[in-house]
Design a protein around this motif. Structure first.
Motif, PDB file in Angstrom:
ATOM      1  N   ALA A 124      30.529  40.631  39.077  1.00  0.00           N
ATOM      2  CA  ALA A 124      30.968  39.305  38.650  1.00  0.00           C
ATOM      3  C   ALA A 124      30.824  39.205  37.132  1.00  0.00           C
ATOM      4  CB  ALA A 124      30.135  38.218  39.328  1.00  0.00           C
ATOM      5  N   TRP A 125      31.422  38.187  36.569  1.00  0.00           N
ATOM      6  CA  TRP A 125      31.219  37.909  35.149  1.00  0.00           C
ATOM      7  C   TRP A 125      29.782  37.435  34.940  1.00  0.00           C
ATOM      8  CZ3 TRP A 125      34.557  39.333  31.502  1.00  0.00           C
ATOM      9  CH2 TRP A 125      35.899  39.548  31.871  1.00  0.00           C
ATOM     10  N   SER A 128      29.099  33.766  35.251  1.00  0.00           N
ATOM     11  CA  SER A 128      29.334  33.119  36.546  1.00  0.00           C
ATOM     12  C   SER A 128      28.044  32.653  37.209  1.00  0.00           C
ATOM     13  CB  SER A 128      30.057  34.086  37.495  1.00  0.00           C
ATOM     14  OG  SER A 128      29.181  35.145  37.888  1.00  0.00           O
ATOM     15  N   GLN A 172      41.592  42.558  47.932  1.00  0.00           N
ATOM     16  CA  GLN A 172      41.559  43.077  46.570  1.00  0.00           C
ATOM     17  C   GLN A 172      42.337  44.378  46.476  1.00  0.00           C
ATOM     18  OE1 GLN A 172      37.523  43.342  45.012  1.00  0.00           O
ATOM     19  NE2 GLN A 172      38.099  45.075  43.728  1.00  0.00           N
ATOM     20  N   MET A 176      40.571  46.368  39.128  1.00  0.00           N
ATOM     21  CA  MET A 176      39.729  45.225  38.795  1.00  0.00           C
ATOM     22  C   MET A 176      40.503  44.103  38.112  1.00  0.00           C
ATOM     23  SD  MET A 176      36.973  46.306  40.091  1.00  0.00           S
ATOM     24  CE  MET A 176      35.635  45.270  39.518  1.00  0.00           C
ATOM     25  N   LEU A 179      39.563  40.388  38.970  1.00  0.00           N
ATOM     26  CA  LEU A 179      38.344  39.909  38.322  1.00  0.00           C
ATOM     27  C   LEU A 179      38.591  39.682  36.836  1.00  0.00           C
ATOM     28  CD1 LEU A 179      35.320  39.232  38.610  1.00  0.00           C
ATOM     29  CD2 LEU A 179      34.846  41.612  37.980  1.00  0.00           C
ATOM     30  N   ARG A 182      40.116  36.586  36.243  1.00  0.00           N
ATOM     31  CA  ARG A 182      39.307  35.502  36.808  1.00  0.00           C
ATOM     32  C   ARG A 182      39.998  34.819  37.983  1.00  0.00           C
ATOM     33  NH1 ARG A 182      34.690  34.009  33.688  1.00  0.00           N
ATOM     34  NH2 ARG A 182      34.606  35.146  31.704  1.00  0.00           N
ATOM     35  N   ASP A 185      35.913  35.519  41.946  1.00  0.00           N
ATOM     36  CA  ASP A 185      34.609  35.373  41.302  1.00  0.00           C
ATOM     37  C   ASP A 185      33.796  36.662  41.314  1.00  0.00           C
ATOM     38  OD1 ASP A 185      34.737  32.454  40.781  1.00  0.00           O
ATOM     39  OD2 ASP A 185      34.803  32.333  42.969  1.00  0.00           O
ATOM     40  N   ALA A 186      34.045  37.507  42.322  1.00  0.00           N
ATOM     41  CA  ALA A 186      33.313  38.769  42.429  1.00  0.00           C
ATOM     42  C   ALA A 186      34.235  39.813  43.035  1.00  0.00           C
ATOM     43  CB  ALA A 186      32.062  38.602  43.281  1.00  0.00           C
ATOM     44  N   ALA A 187      34.132  41.022  42.529  1.00  0.00           N
ATOM     45  CA  ALA A 187      35.028  42.093  42.957  1.00  0.00           C
ATOM     46  C   ALA A 187      34.241  43.283  43.457  1.00  0.00           C
ATOM     47  CB  ALA A 187      35.932  42.537  41.808  1.00  0.00           C
TER      48      ALA A 187
END
Length: 376
Positions: A124-125, A128, A172, A176, A179, A182, A185-187
């Motif tokens: 995730a970022w 986040s 997915q 990536m 992600l 955005r 939220d999570a990859a």
């Protein structure tokens, strides 16, 4: 139990074809000729399979009397099914996926657990606030499907999150971009592949490549939901043939030498993977080689490829108890029959050690890899 479309199709094909076509294996190197051996990989040529490629290219397989062909995989190829149907002599596959196929009738046995550790992340970022599985509640969570999502679901379940109700699951792609844009939220990411893609991407705000400080990583080993991944699978029925038993030991002996070579020569193995036609660049493949080595080395206990009973039990337990978004589990019961054996890998380790190969790699230290934009 519901399984992915590809796995279901493979199971139906397996049921239709059966495993009757299992000819007697000629003794390796009998009459001075090399014995042809087909190995089905689970993806295209990349450093994930560098040890097998090195064993082939360095002549380790031919030293054992084997002429090994490495068959590339893809989204429409299920390695364990190719093995069970006689289209390959061995297959490289994740344990939970292979166990699901076994439960549906595939006669296969894990004879060498090359990856001792899982390389699966959820990323995730950093901004986040997502740092652990419990933080995924209410979020858009990416995953590839096709049997790659079990650790994610197990981690969420352990954290009290219902994958079918408490998150928004997003199919997915094997990159990536979702992600980075955005959109999720999570990859899902492998430490040796997709995670590097993030660090190869340019931050438009700075013009520089992103760094690890820009992201938060959920490592399923830390969360306690990791499962066994890349293993060498053999045909269970053919393991009753002494010649195939001998061939299996020889294949594993050379494979050990190949992975030891890549441990000690990461750049050379990067080069042979790139030369084999990989579409991923040199810095990306060196990163992958380095990260894959971390999943193998050091090899605790007897050495590389030995199946650890505790890790096997954890994988089976998760497969039997963790439900996916539709309430199904990977397995409905404990694996029956010869699901795994250390007999052949132990013989191979003894032979490799006698030949002077370091089979434990206790002195292994990862190298430092500088990624270039796009992994070039």
């Amino acid at each position: 139990m519901k399984i992915s479309r590809i796995l279901l199709a493979s199971v139906l094909a397996l049921t239709a074809c059966g495993t009757a076509d299992t000819p007697t294996t000629p003794a390796p190197g009998a009459g001075g000729a090399l014995t042809p051996v087909k190995v089905q990989l689970q993806w295209v040529y990349q450093a994930q399979f560098a040890g097998y490629m090195a064993a082939r290219d360095q002549g380790y397989y031919s030293e054992q009397g084997l002429d090994v062909s490495l068959l590339e995989g893809g989204v429409d190829i299920v390695p364990q099914t190719a093995l069970a149907q006689g289209r390959a002599d061995y297959a490289i596959a994740w344990v939970p996926k292979a166990l699901a196929s076994r439960e549906q009738g595939a006669g296969i046995t894990d004879v060498g657990q090359i990856f001792a550790r899982s390389g699966t992340y959820q990323v995730a970022w950093k901004d986040s606030g997502i740092t652990k599985a419990a933080d995924l509640a209410g979020k858009k969570v990416g995953n590839w499907g096709f049997g790659n999502e079990y650790e994610l679901f197990a981690g969420m379940t352990k954290a009290g999150i219902d994958p079918g109700k408490d998150v928004t699951l997003v199919q997915q792609q094997f990159d990536m971009q979702a992600l980075l844009k955005r959109e999720i939220d999570a990859a899902q990411a492998m430490s040796y592949n997709e995670y590097a893609q993030l660090l190869e991407a340019k931050n438009p705000a700075t013009g520089q490549l992103y760094t690890a400080d820009d992201f938060a990583v959920i490592d399923w080993k830390t969360e306690g939901s990791s499962m066994l991944q890349d293993a060498v699978w053999a045909n269970t029925e053919k393991l009753g043939d002494p010649a195939y038993q001998q061939q299996t030991v020889k294949f594993l002996t050379a494979t050990i030498k190949g992975w030891a070579f890549c441990r000690d020569n990461a750049e050379k193995c990067r080069d042979l993977v790139v030369a084999s036609g990989s579409k991923l660049g040199r810095s990306h493949q060196l990163w992958q080689m380095n990260e894959v080595n971390k999943l193998i080395w050091p090899a605790a206990g007897a050495g590389i490829g030995v199946i650890d009973e505790a890790a096997w039990k954890q994988t089976v337990d998760i497969s039997m108890t963790t439900k996916n978004q539709t309430g199904d589990t990977v397995l409905t019961k404990a694996p029956e029959g010869l699901a795994y054996t250390n007999d052949y890998i132990n013989q191979a380790i003894a032979q490799a050690r006698a030949a002077g190969v370091d089979v434990t790699g206790t002195a292994f230290r990862p190298v430092t890899v500088t990624l270039a934009e796009g992994g070039s």
